[in-house]
Enzyme design. Structure first.
Site, PDB file in Angstrom:
ATOM      1  N   ALA A 235       2.096   8.238 -12.733  1.00  0.00           N
ATOM      2  CA  ALA A 235       2.660   6.892 -12.876  1.00  0.00           C
ATOM      3  C   ALA A 235       1.974   5.981 -11.866  1.00  0.00           C
ATOM      4  O   ALA A 235       1.300   6.452 -10.949  1.00  0.00           O
ATOM      5  CB  ALA A 235       4.158   6.920 -12.636  1.00  0.00           C
ATOM      6  N   LYS A 236       2.188   4.696 -12.045  1.00  0.00           N
ATOM      7  CA  LYS A 236       1.505   3.728 -11.184  1.00  0.00           C
ATOM      8  C   LYS A 236       1.871   3.911  -9.709  1.00  0.00           C
ATOM      9  O   LYS A 236       1.064   3.669  -8.824  1.00  0.00           O
ATOM     10  CB  LYS A 236       1.826   2.310 -11.645  1.00  0.00           C
ATOM     11  CG  LYS A 236       1.224   2.024 -12.998  1.00  0.00           C
ATOM     12  CD  LYS A 236       0.177   0.946 -12.931  1.00  0.00           C
ATOM     13  CE  LYS A 236       0.848  -0.391 -12.990  1.00  0.00           C
ATOM     14  NZ  LYS A 236       1.759  -0.501 -14.154  1.00  0.00           N
ATOM     15  N   ARG A 237       3.106   4.367  -9.455  1.00  0.00           N
ATOM     16  CA  ARG A 237       3.525   4.525  -8.055  1.00  0.00           C
ATOM     17  C   ARG A 237       2.771   5.674  -7.364  1.00  0.00           C
ATOM     18  O   ARG A 237       2.900   5.879  -6.163  1.00  0.00           O
ATOM     19  CB  ARG A 237       5.032   4.771  -7.976  1.00  0.00           C
ATOM     20  CG  ARG A 237       5.460   6.039  -8.660  1.00  0.00           C
ATOM     21  CD  ARG A 237       6.946   6.322  -8.529  1.00  0.00           C
ATOM     22  NE  ARG A 237       7.284   7.453  -9.362  1.00  0.00           N
ATOM     23  CZ  ARG A 237       7.540   7.388 -10.667  1.00  0.00           C
ATOM     24  NH1 ARG A 237       7.546   6.230 -11.267  1.00  0.00           N
ATOM     25  NH2 ARG A 237       7.796   8.479 -11.372  1.00  0.00           N
ATOM     26  N   ASP A 238       1.992   6.431  -8.109  1.00  0.00           N
ATOM     27  CA  ASP A 238       1.288   7.565  -7.512  1.00  0.00           C
ATOM     28  C   ASP A 238       0.032   7.146  -6.745  1.00  0.00           C
ATOM     29  O   ASP A 238      -0.728   7.999  -6.301  1.00  0.00           O
ATOM     30  CB  ASP A 238       0.928   8.595  -8.594  1.00  0.00           C
ATOM     31  CG  ASP A 238       2.164   9.341  -9.079  1.00  0.00           C
ATOM     32  OD1 ASP A 238       3.012   9.685  -8.235  1.00  0.00           O
ATOM     33  OD2 ASP A 238       2.295   9.552 -10.295  1.00  0.00           O
TER      34      ASP A 238
END
Ligand code: GLU
Length: 315
Positions: A235-238
């Site tokens: 996910a983008k938060r990674d």
């Protein structure tokens, strides 16, 4: 013309796992002489500017597609017509259940996890009238007469999975994803569906729905997803996982394509490749069958997994 396709939802930027799936869809379709189509699945979750960035990112990797980009939001008539046909054939019913009620019913001892238990399927006229009076807008469900269906998947083999009374039109009036995707693929001549294997479980429902509508069932290739180090869907938060994030760290789209190619076993460490070369090397039987573990920037100490940044720096 027969075609393959990539069908992103314009809910945000594509991350490197989505881009990898797009590259695979392109390789599968171009290596078999198919057209390659782009369809924007914007029935919900559209975020301003996301579509333009998604298309720009796909083009930056070198992907090309045939004809204009198709938008689901412009095809509501087609979906309504398919629903009308099913209704005329006695294949639909109104469902007044809340999410919570369905969840509780499927927790019962004989429930199939995730499958609609059929609560509203055989309501009497009185029961239906009572629910209509409650004011809740009903969803429209398929009256299915099978409990499972088998589709052909080039990577997973014959895949048999549950089919329930799936939603065709949501309570808010929007056509459901499963219906739209089946109608669109057939209308666009898509006979090869390459997408992430999180959708493998949906394919029996979609294949069955296609047969009910008298449409051909496509051949599928569900490809392994990209995961983070914790084994969760990337996910983008990674971290730095979009083309824009990676560009800010000095990595060009060509660098990213090289990373994707390497993750697919189509390029050696540090080798720069063009899409055309990948096409010549592409052999579905040799694709990795396990998920791709992506490590975020900054580089972590543990050596396992593949970090786009790490690999790029060691070129
Ligand atoms: N729009 C879906 C997604 O972005 C993909 C649907 C499909 O490929 O069938 O997850």
């Amino acid at each position: 013309m027969n075609a393959g396709r990539f069908a992103p939802s314009p809910s945000g930027d594509l991350h490197i796992g989505n881009l990898r799936t797009a590259v695979l869809a392109w390789l599968f379709s171009r290596s078999t002489g198919r057209g390659f189509l782009l369809r924007v699945e914007d029935l919900d979750r559209a975020r301003t500017g996301a579509e333009a960035r998604q298309l720009a990112d796909l083009a930056a990797l070198g992907l090309d597609w045939d004809g204009p980009v198709v938008h689901q939001s412009a095809r509501l008539d087609l979906y309504a017509e398919a629903i009308d046909r099913l209704t005329a054939a006695g294949r639909t019913y109104e469902c007044f259940c809340t999410r919570r009620e369905i969840q509780q019913a499927t927790e019962a001892p004989h429930g199939i996890p995730g499958a609609y238990p059929g609560t509203c399927r055989s309501l009497t006229a009185d029961e239906r009238a009572e629910r209509q009076r409650s004011g809740r807008a009903p969803a429209l469900r398929l009256r299915s007469d099978v409990t499972e269906f088998t589709v052909r998947d080039l990577l997973c083999g014959d895949f048999t999975g549950p089919v329930d009374d799936l939603v065709l039109r949501r309570g808010d009036g929007a056509p459901a994803y499963n219906l739209a995707v089946v109608v669109d693929d057939a209308a666009q001549g898509v006979d090869q569906v390459v997408r992430g294997d999180d959708l493998l479980a949906s394919s029996p429902r979609q294949g069955y729905l296609a047969t009910l509508l008298g449409l051909p069932v496509p051949t599928y290739a569900h490809v392994p997803l990209a995961l983070n180090e914790q084994g969760q869907r990337l996910a983008k938060r990674d971290g730095a996982v979009t083309l824009a994030d990676l560009a800010a760290l000095g990595h060009s789209p060509s660098d990213v394509l090289a990373t994707i190619a390497r993750s697919l076993g189509l390029a050696g460490p540090g080798e720069m490749v063009m899409l055309a070369e990948l096409l010549a090397r592409f052999a579905p039987a040799r694709l990795p069958r396990e998920p791709w573990v992506v490590r975020p920037e900054p580089i972590m100490a543990e050596p396992q997994g593949i970090s786009p940044g790490e690999q790029l720096r060691h070129r």
